[in-house]
Scaffold this active site. Sequence first.
Site, PDB file in Angstrom:
ATOM      1  CE  LYS A 110      46.371 -27.552  17.550  1.00  0.00           C
ATOM      2  NZ  LYS A 110      45.105 -27.529  16.884  1.00  0.00           N
ATOM      3  CE  LYS A 189      47.020 -33.486   7.239  1.00  0.00           C
ATOM      4  NZ  LYS A 189      46.332 -32.675   7.870  1.00  0.00           N
ATOM      5  CE  LYS A 192      45.169 -24.248   8.265  1.00  0.00           C
ATOM      6  NZ  LYS A 192      43.976 -24.510   7.507  1.00  0.00           N
TER       7      LYS A 192
HETATM    8  P1  ADP Z   1      45.584 -28.108   8.045  1.00  0.00           P
HETATM    9  O1  ADP Z   1      46.196 -29.454   8.335  1.00  0.00           O
HETATM   10  O2  ADP Z   1      46.361 -27.355   7.038  1.00  0.00           O
HETATM   11  O3  ADP Z   1      45.338 -27.312   9.300  1.00  0.00           O
HETATM   12  P2  ADP Z   1      42.779 -28.607   8.122  1.00  0.00           P
HETATM   13  O4  ADP Z   1      43.000 -29.517   9.296  1.00  0.00           O
HETATM   14  O5  ADP Z   1      42.130 -27.292   8.367  1.00  0.00           O
HETATM   15  O6  ADP Z   1      44.173 -28.393   7.381  1.00  0.00           O
HETATM   16  O7  ADP Z   1      41.966 -29.424   7.029  1.00  0.00           O
HETATM   17  C1  ADP Z   1      40.820 -28.987   6.329  1.00  0.00           C
HETATM   18  C2  ADP Z   1      40.329 -30.144   5.455  1.00  0.00           C
HETATM   19  O8  ADP Z   1      41.303 -30.457   4.457  1.00  0.00           O
HETATM   20  C3  ADP Z   1      40.079 -31.436   6.222  1.00  0.00           C
HETATM   21  O9  ADP Z   1      38.971 -32.108   5.657  1.00  0.00           O
HETATM   22  C4  ADP Z   1      41.344 -32.202   6.013  1.00  0.00           C
HETATM   23  O10 ADP Z   1      41.151 -33.588   6.121  1.00  0.00           O
HETATM   24  C5  ADP Z   1      41.735 -31.808   4.596  1.00  0.00           C
HETATM   25  N1  ADP Z   1      43.194 -31.846   4.458  1.00  0.00           N
HETATM   26  C6  ADP Z   1      44.076 -31.010   5.035  1.00  0.00           C
HETATM   27  N2  ADP Z   1      45.351 -31.310   4.692  1.00  0.00           N
HETATM   28  C7  ADP Z   1      45.268 -32.376   3.886  1.00  0.00           C
HETATM   29  C8  ADP Z   1      46.236 -33.172   3.181  1.00  0.00           C
HETATM   30  N3  ADP Z   1      47.536 -32.902   3.249  1.00  0.00           N
HETATM   31  N4  ADP Z   1      45.794 -34.195   2.442  1.00  0.00           N
HETATM   32  C9  ADP Z   1      44.475 -34.461   2.344  1.00  0.00           C
HETATM   33  N5  ADP Z   1      43.516 -33.758   2.964  1.00  0.00           N
HETATM   34  C10 ADP Z   1      43.887 -32.729   3.739  1.00  0.00           C
END
Ligand code: ADP
Length: 321
Positions: A110, A189, A192
Site C-alpha cells: 500500500k 489474482k 477486490k
Molecule cells: P481481496 O484480495 O479481494 O481483498 P481478501 O484479502 O479480503 O480479498 O481475502 C479474504 C480471504 O480470501 C483471504 O483468506 C484470502 O487469502 C482469500 N483470497 C482472496 N482472494 C483470493 C484468490 N484470488 N485466491 C485464493 N484466495 C483468495
Amino acid sequence: MRILSGIQPSGALHLGNYFGMMRPAIELQHQGQAFFFIADYHSMTSLFDPARRRSNVRDVALDFLACGLDPARCVFFRQSDVPEHCELTWLLSTVTPMGLLERCHSFKDKSARGIPVNHGLFAYPVLMAADILIYDSNVVPVGRDQKQHVEVTRDIAIKFNEAYGETFVVPEPRIRDEVAVVPGTDGQKMSKSYGNTIEIFGDEKVLRKKVMSIVMDSRTPQEPKPDADQNHAVKLLRLVAPPTVAQDVEDRLRAGGYGYGDLKKTLFEHYWNFFAEARARRKELEANPDHVESVLRDGAARARVVAAGVLKRARRASGLE
Ligand code: ADP
Ligand code: TRP
C-alpha cells in the site's frame, strides 16, 4: 484441533474468497472446533463509511451462512463483539519487533502504491495475531496472501512465550495448493483491489457479463491451443465443473475448433449451477435478518468465554494480574 479464520467485511465476496478461504474453512468445521469471524476491526484500516461497514458485515454473514457455514457446528461471530481481541493486541504489540511489521506486504504494497498508511494498517498483523492466539488456534485456513501474517503470528507467539513463559499455542497456516491463487477476469489474482472479481452472489445479467468479459488472447476458435491448461477460464472451470467436463473442454481447446466464447458460456453455466443451492438459501436468510443477528450474538457469547480465558492467562503470565 482448534481451527480459526476471519474475513474482512470489505465488499461482496468473490470466487477467490470462496475457493481460497470459505470452502476450506467450511469443510474444516467437520474436523475440529472451528471459530470463524467477520473482521470488522480490521476493516477500519481502510473503510471509513459506517453505513457500508454495517451492510458489509451483514452481507458477509449472509454469504457465509448461505455457503454452508453451520452455526451449530462452529462459532461464528463479529470480531468487535469480542473486545478482548484489542486488549491482547496491546500485550502482543509490546513484544513485536518493528522490523517484523516493516517487512509485511500488506503495509509495504500500500505504501509503495502511494496509498496513505495509518498506524492501524501498519499494526494490523498484530491484531491478526491476537485474533488467532486468543482462541489457542492450531490451524488457520487462509489464501496464500495471508501466509506471511500467520508466520508473523507464530513469531509473535514465540516471542511472548520466550519473554513470559509458555502462554500461547503456535499456530500453522493451512493453504490448499490447488486453489492457492484463484485467477480473476484479467488472469491476475482475483481481488477486490484489482477490479477483476466474479462474485459468488449477485445479479445474473451482471455476472454473466463479467464471465463473458474474461480476457483471452486473440487466437481464433480454429487454432489449437496446446497451453489450454494455463488458460484462466479453464482454471476457473476446474473449480466449478465436474473434472470430466473441465477435462473435455481442455481437450477441445487443445485440439482446435473450440473458441473462447464457448469456453466462457460453459464456465458461466457451471458457475451459476454451482451456487444455485446457496443462492436459494441466501434468499431465505435475507428475509430473516433477526435470525442472522442472533447467530452472530450467540457466536460472540461463546467466543468470548474462550477469549477471556486465554487473555487472563496472558495477563497473569505478563504480571498484569
Ligand atoms: P481481496 O484480495 O479481494 O481483498 P481478501 O484479502 O479480503 O480479498 O481475502 C479474504 C480471504 O480470501 C483471504 O483468506 C484470502 O487469502 C482469500 N483470497 C482472496 N482472494 C483470493 C484468490 N484470488 N485466491 C485464493 N484466495 C483468495
Ligand atoms: N487479514 C485477513 C484478510 O484480510 C482477515 C483476518 C483477520 C484473518 N484476522 C484473521 C484471517 C485471523 C485468519 C485469521 O483476509
